[in-house]
Write a protein that holds these residues in place. Structure first.
Motif, PDB file in Angstrom:
ATOM      1  N   LYS A 225      -8.341  -2.902  -5.316  1.00  0.00           N
ATOM      2  CA  LYS A 225      -9.370  -1.913  -4.997  1.00  0.00           C
ATOM      3  C   LYS A 225      -8.735  -0.555  -4.664  1.00  0.00           C
ATOM      4  O   LYS A 225      -9.232   0.504  -5.086  1.00  0.00           O
ATOM      5  N   THR A 226      -7.638  -0.585  -3.929  1.00  0.00           N
ATOM      6  CA  THR A 226      -6.940   0.656  -3.577  1.00  0.00           C
ATOM      7  C   THR A 226      -6.430   1.375  -4.820  1.00  0.00           C
ATOM      8  O   THR A 226      -6.529   2.606  -4.945  1.00  0.00           O
ATOM      9  N   ILE A 227      -5.889   0.605  -5.780  1.00  0.00           N
ATOM     10  CA  ILE A 227      -5.403   1.198  -7.031  1.00  0.00           C
ATOM     11  C   ILE A 227      -6.540   1.884  -7.772  1.00  0.00           C
ATOM     12  O   ILE A 227      -6.419   3.030  -8.229  1.00  0.00           O
TER      13      ILE A 227
ATOM     14  N   SER B 162      -1.535 -12.655   0.228  1.00  0.00           N
ATOM     15  CA  SER B 162      -2.653 -13.586   0.068  1.00  0.00           C
ATOM     16  C   SER B 162      -3.607 -13.070  -1.009  1.00  0.00           C
ATOM     17  O   SER B 162      -3.532 -11.899  -1.416  1.00  0.00           O
ATOM     18  N   GLU B 163      -4.525 -13.938  -1.431  1.00  0.00           N
ATOM     19  CA  GLU B 163      -5.504 -13.529  -2.436  1.00  0.00           C
ATOM     20  C   GLU B 163      -6.370 -12.378  -1.926  1.00  0.00           C
ATOM     21  O   GLU B 163      -6.684 -11.433  -2.652  1.00  0.00           O
ATOM     22  N   LYS B 164      -6.734 -12.444  -0.643  1.00  0.00           N
ATOM     23  CA  LYS B 164      -7.544 -11.379  -0.049  1.00  0.00           C
ATOM     24  C   LYS B 164      -6.781 -10.046  -0.082  1.00  0.00           C
ATOM     25  O   LYS B 164      -7.345  -8.992  -0.435  1.00  0.00           O
ATOM     26  N   ALA B 165      -5.493 -10.101   0.280  1.00  0.00           N
ATOM     27  CA  ALA B 165      -4.681  -8.884   0.275  1.00  0.00           C
ATOM     28  C   ALA B 165      -4.526  -8.337  -1.140  1.00  0.00           C
ATOM     29  O   ALA B 165      -4.569  -7.118  -1.360  1.00  0.00           O
ATOM     30  N   LEU B 166      -4.366  -9.228  -2.133  1.00  0.00           N
ATOM     31  CA  LEU B 166      -4.235  -8.785  -3.524  1.00  0.00           C
ATOM     32  C   LEU B 166      -5.503  -8.077  -4.001  1.00  0.00           C
ATOM     33  O   LEU B 166      -5.438  -7.052  -4.697  1.00  0.00           O
TER      34      LEU B 166
ATOM     35  N   ALA C 177       1.480  -3.324 -12.770  1.00  0.00           N
ATOM     36  CA  ALA C 177       1.270  -3.984 -11.476  1.00  0.00           C
ATOM     37  C   ALA C 177      -0.145  -4.547 -11.384  1.00  0.00           C
ATOM     38  O   ALA C 177      -0.355  -5.651 -10.865  1.00  0.00           O
ATOM     39  N   LYS C 178      -1.127  -3.804 -11.897  1.00  0.00           N
ATOM     40  CA  LYS C 178      -2.524  -4.268 -11.861  1.00  0.00           C
ATOM     41  C   LYS C 178      -2.683  -5.551 -12.678  1.00  0.00           C
ATOM     42  O   LYS C 178      -3.337  -6.512 -12.235  1.00  0.00           O
ATOM     43  N   ALA C 179      -2.075  -5.590 -13.860  1.00  0.00           N
ATOM     44  CA  ALA C 179      -2.150  -6.788 -14.701  1.00  0.00           C
ATOM     45  C   ALA C 179      -1.474  -7.976 -14.009  1.00  0.00           C
ATOM     46  O   ALA C 179      -1.982  -9.111 -14.054  1.00  0.00           O
TER      47      ALA C 179
ATOM     48  N   LEU D 158       0.830  -1.210   0.000  1.00  0.00           N
ATOM     49  CA  LEU D 158       0.000   0.000   0.000  1.00  0.00           C
ATOM     50  C   LEU D 158       0.864   1.260   0.000  1.00  0.00           C
ATOM     51  O   LEU D 158       0.544   2.256  -0.665  1.00  0.00           O
ATOM     52  N   ARG D 159       1.976   1.222   0.727  1.00  0.00           N
ATOM     53  CA  ARG D 159       2.875   2.383   0.742  1.00  0.00           C
ATOM     54  C   ARG D 159       3.464   2.614  -0.633  1.00  0.00           C
ATOM     55  O   ARG D 159       3.548   3.762  -1.103  1.00  0.00           O
TER      56      ARG D 159
END
Length: 613
Positions: free
Chosen positions: A579-581, A570-574, A593-595, A549-550
Motif C-alpha cells: 500500500k505504501t508503494i 508478516s503477511e500484514k506487514a507485506l 520488489a512489488k512483484a 519502509l525506510r
C-alpha cells in the motif's frame, strides 16, 4: 521594520533597527551634509549596536544645493548615487575609511562617487587606484589630471560599468579605433573587425571595454605586458600577440576570455599554441588550457609534463586522454573541471598530486594501465560521480581525504603495504584488505566523528545510505558504523584486531554506541547476515517493517529485496508495504520488489490453504 526619524541641522535621517540610514530629506537652505554616526549620539539613536551605514543608492532624490559633505568618525559604508548630491566638490573626512578629496574616495583609493562634474571641470585621478561601478555616472567632464607619469602609475582596476552613463564613454576615437581615458581603454569602434592596442602601451593603465566591443573582433596586442589589463570578463573573438611572452607571463593568456583562438608570434622562443592548449616550444611541457579549450582533449605524444593548474576551472572539457610520454603532473592540474567525465592517464604516471582532480563533480571514470604508487591530498576529493578508478594494488600511500566524498565509488581493494591517511576513504562502501595489520589505518581512513556530522558532505553521505562501511578480509566481513563518538572511535581503533576474531562481541559493542536508529538497523541487518545469530535476527524481525519502509522512501530497491529474501515480514506487514508503494506512486520504480511481495503473499496464502486441508 521599525524606523526612527532623526532631525539635525536641517537634515532628517531615517534610520532602521539595524542602524542603517535608508532615506534622508534636506532643507533647501542647507549647503553642507554630514554623514553622522548615530552610535555616538545616544539622544538621537535608541538602537546603536553598530556604526551607522548609509544605504541610499535607491533613494531617487536630488539635493543640488549641497556643495560639501562631511564624513564623521567610524563611518565605513556610504552607498549613494552621483545624482543625490550632483554639485558636491569637497569631501571632508574624519573617518579612517575615507579620504578628504574633491570626490568620494575610500582609504584604499577606490573612487566611489565623482558626482556630476561639468564639462569644464577637471577630474583629479591622482589618488585613484580603483573605480567602483557607476562612479562616473552623470559626469560630463572628460578632462583629467594626475601625477603626469602614467607609465609609473599603478594599474587601475575597475568594473565593466565604471564609466556607464558618463561622457567618458563618448570620447573621440584614436587612430586605433579605440577610446581612452587616463590610459584606460573604454571601448572600441564597432565597425572595425580588427582592434589594435597602441604600440605605446606603456601609457595603457587599464582596459575596461564597457560593452561587448571585442566580442566579434580580432585584437592585436604588441606588448605582452598589456595582457595584464585584460580579464576573464572581457569577451574577445581572437587574440594576436605580436611579441614574445615568457613562461612567467603565461598565466595571462590562460585568463583571457577568447572564443575563437589565440595566435602567438611564430618566432616566440618560449611557447606555442596547439589545439587551444599552451605548450613549451618543444611541446614537452603543457602549460595551460586556454579558455576556448573544449570537448575531448587528446594530448599529443611527446608531452612529458603537465603544469600545476593547467586545466583549473575549465567548464568545457569532457574528456582527457594522455599519451604514455607524460611522466609527471603537478598539483591541481585538473581541479574544478565542472564537466570533465573521463580521464585516461599515462601508464608512466607514478603519482596523482595534491588536489589534482579535486571537485570534479561529473567525473565518472579514471583509467590507467600503469602502477600508481601515491595519491596525494584531496586528489579525488568531492568527485561525487566517480564510479571507476584504476587499480590501487601498487599504491604505497593514499593521503589525507584523497577519496573523501566520492559517494558513487563503491569498492576499493588495497595492497598489504598501503599507508592510509586520516579520512582518506570516507564514503567508500566496501573496502578489501589483505591483512589485519591494516585494520587500524582503515578505520581512521573511513570513520567520521559525530562532531563532524553537521558537515555538508557527511550529511549527504548519511542521506545516501553510506552510514555503514563493509571491510573484507579474505572471506570474512565486518560492518562498521561510519559515525561514532570520538571516544568510541578511539576505543575501536585500539581494539581493531578483535573485530574479526569475535564478531558477535564487536557487533554488540558497536550497536551499543550508535545513536542513530537507521544506522543501528543497518548494522544489525549486516550483523545477522554475517553471523546468523538469533539475537540479531530477533532485532531485525521486530524492526523489519520500519527498515522496509525506510528503503521504500529512500528508493533503494536492491536493499529492500535483500531484506525481503530473509522472510522477516508478516503477511500484514507485506500488505502495508504494498500500500505504501502504491500510495507514493512508486509502482514503476519498485516494480521488482512489488512483484516479489505479491508472490510472497500468494505463497503464504497457499501454505495456509494446504494446512487447512
Amino acid at each position: 521594520m521599525k524606523t526612527m526619524t532623526i532631525t539635525k541641522d536641517g537634515v532628517t535621517y531615517y534610520v532602521n533597527e539595524d542602524n542603517i540610514c535608508v532615506d534622508i530629506d534636506v532643507d533647501q537652505s542647507v549647503k553642507s551634509f554630514v554623514f553622522y554616526n548615530f552610535n555616538e549620539l545616544d539622544k538621537f539613536n535608541g538602537f546603536g549596536y553598530r556604526d551607522t551605514y548609509y544605504d541610499l543608492k535607491n533613494v531617487f532624490k536630488s539635493f543640488p544645493n549641497i556643495k560639501e559633505i562631511t564624513i564623521n568618525n567610524m563611518i565605513s559604508h556610504i552607498n549613494i548615487s552621483n545624482f543625490m548630491f550632483p554639485n558636491v566638490r569637497k569631501v571632508n573626512s574624519l573617518s579612517y575609511f575615507f579620504k578628504s578629496d574633491t570626490m568620494l574616495i575610500n582609504n584604499i583609493g577606490t573612487l566611489i562617487n565623482s558626482f556630476c562634474l561639468n564639462e569644464n571641470e577637471e577630474i583629479d585621478m591622482t589618488a585613484v587606484r580603483k573605480i567602483q561601478e557607476y562612479a562616473f555616472e552623470g559626469c560630463r567632464s572628460v578632462i583629467y589630471v594626475d601625477d603626469g607619469i602614467l607609465s609609473k602609475k599603478p594599474a587601475i582596476s575597475f568594473s565593466a560599468n565604471s564609466f556607464k552613463g558618463s561622457m567618458i564613454e563618448l570620447q573621440p576615437l584614436n587612430d586605433n579605433h579605440m577610446r581612452f581615458f587616463d590610459g584606460i581603454a573604454i571601448n572600441a569602434e564597432t565597425n572595425s573587425d580588427i582592434v589594435i592596442i597602441p604600440d605605446d602601451t606603456e601609457n595603457v593603465t587599464g582596459i575596461v571595454l564597457t560593452d561587448d566591443s571585442l566580442k566579434n573582433k580580432t585584437v592585436i596586442v604588441n606588448r605582452s605586458e598589456t595582457l595584464d589589463y585584460f580579464n576573464s570578463i572581457i569577451p574577445i573573438k581572437k587574440l594576436v600577440l605580436k611579441a614574445d611572452i615568457s613562461t612567467d607571463s603565461i598565466y595571462l593568456l590562460s585568463n583571457l576570455n577568447v572564443s575563437d583562438s589565440i595566435e602567438l608570434d611564430k618566432h616566440n622562443p618560449y611557447c606555442k599554441v596547439k589545439d587551444n592548449l599552451l605548450y613549451s616550444k618543444n611541446e614537452e611541457i603543457l602549460y595551460s588550457a586556454l579558455s576556448n579549450a573544449k570537448g575531448d582533449i587528446i594530448i599529443p605524444n611527446g608531452t612529458k609534463y603537465i603544469s600545476s593548474y593547467a586545466f583549473y576551472g575549465n567548464d568545457k572539457i569532457i574528456s582527457i586522454t594522455m599519451p604514455d610520454s607524460v611522466r609527471l603532473m603537478s598539483e591541481s592540474a585538473f581541479q574544478r573541471c565542472s564537466n570533465l567525465k573521463y580521464v585516461r592517464l599515462s601508464s608512466n604516471i607514478k603519482a596523482i598530486p595534491d588536489q589534482c582532480f579535486n571537485e570534479n563533480k561529473k567525473l565518472e571514470r579514471v583509467d590507467c594501465d600503469g602502477k600508481i604508487n601515491l595519491i596525494g591530498k584531496k586528489a579525488f576529493c568531492s568527485c561525487m560521480s566517480l564510479k571507476s578508478i584504476f587499480s590501487l594494488e601498487y599504491c604505497a600511500k593514499i593521503d589525507y581525504r584523497a577519496f573523501s566524498c566520492c559517494f558513487n565509488l563503491d569498492t576499493v581493494k588495497l595492497a598489504n603495504n598501503t599507508t592510509l591517511s586520516h579520512e582518506s576513504l570516507t564514503c567508500i562502501q566496501n573496502i578489501y584488505i589483505d591483512s589485519k595489520n591494516m585494520l587500524k589505518d582503515v578505520l581512521d581512513a573511513v570513520l567520521f566523528e559525530e562532531n563532524d556530522m553537521m558537515n555538508t558532505y557527511n550529511i549527504e553521505s548519511k542521506k545516501r545510505g553510506l552510514g555503514i562501511v563493509n571491510i573484507f578480509l579474505n572471506d570474512e566481513q565486518i560492518c562498521i558504523p561510519r559515525y561514532m563518538r570520538p571516544c568510541d572511535k578511539s576505543l575501536l581503533m585500539e581494539n581493531a584486531n578483535i573485530l574479526f576474531e569475535d564478531k558477535s562481541f564487536a557487533f554488540y559493542r558497536l550497536f551499543k554506541n550508535i545513536d542513530y536508529t537507521d544506522l543501528k538497523q543497518d548494522l544489525m541487518f549486516y550483523a545477522y547476515k554475517s553471523t546468523k545469530l538469533d539475537s540479531f535476527g530477533d532485532y531485525i524481525k521486530r524492526t523489519s517493517k520500519s527498515i522496509a519502509l525506510r528503503y521504500i522512501y529512500e528508493n533503494k530497491e536492491d536493499l529492500l529485496l535483500d531484506l525481503l529474501s530473509y522472510n522477516f515480514l508478516s503477511e500484514k506487514a507485506l500488505n502495508e508495504i504494498l500500500k505504501t508503494i502504491s500510495d507514493n506512486g512508486l509502482d514503476d520504480k519498485l516494480s521488482i520488489a512489488k512483484a516479489y511481495i505479491l508472490e510472497d503473499i500468494n505463497n503464504k496464502n497457499t501454505s495456509k490453504s494446504s494446512f487447512r486441508l
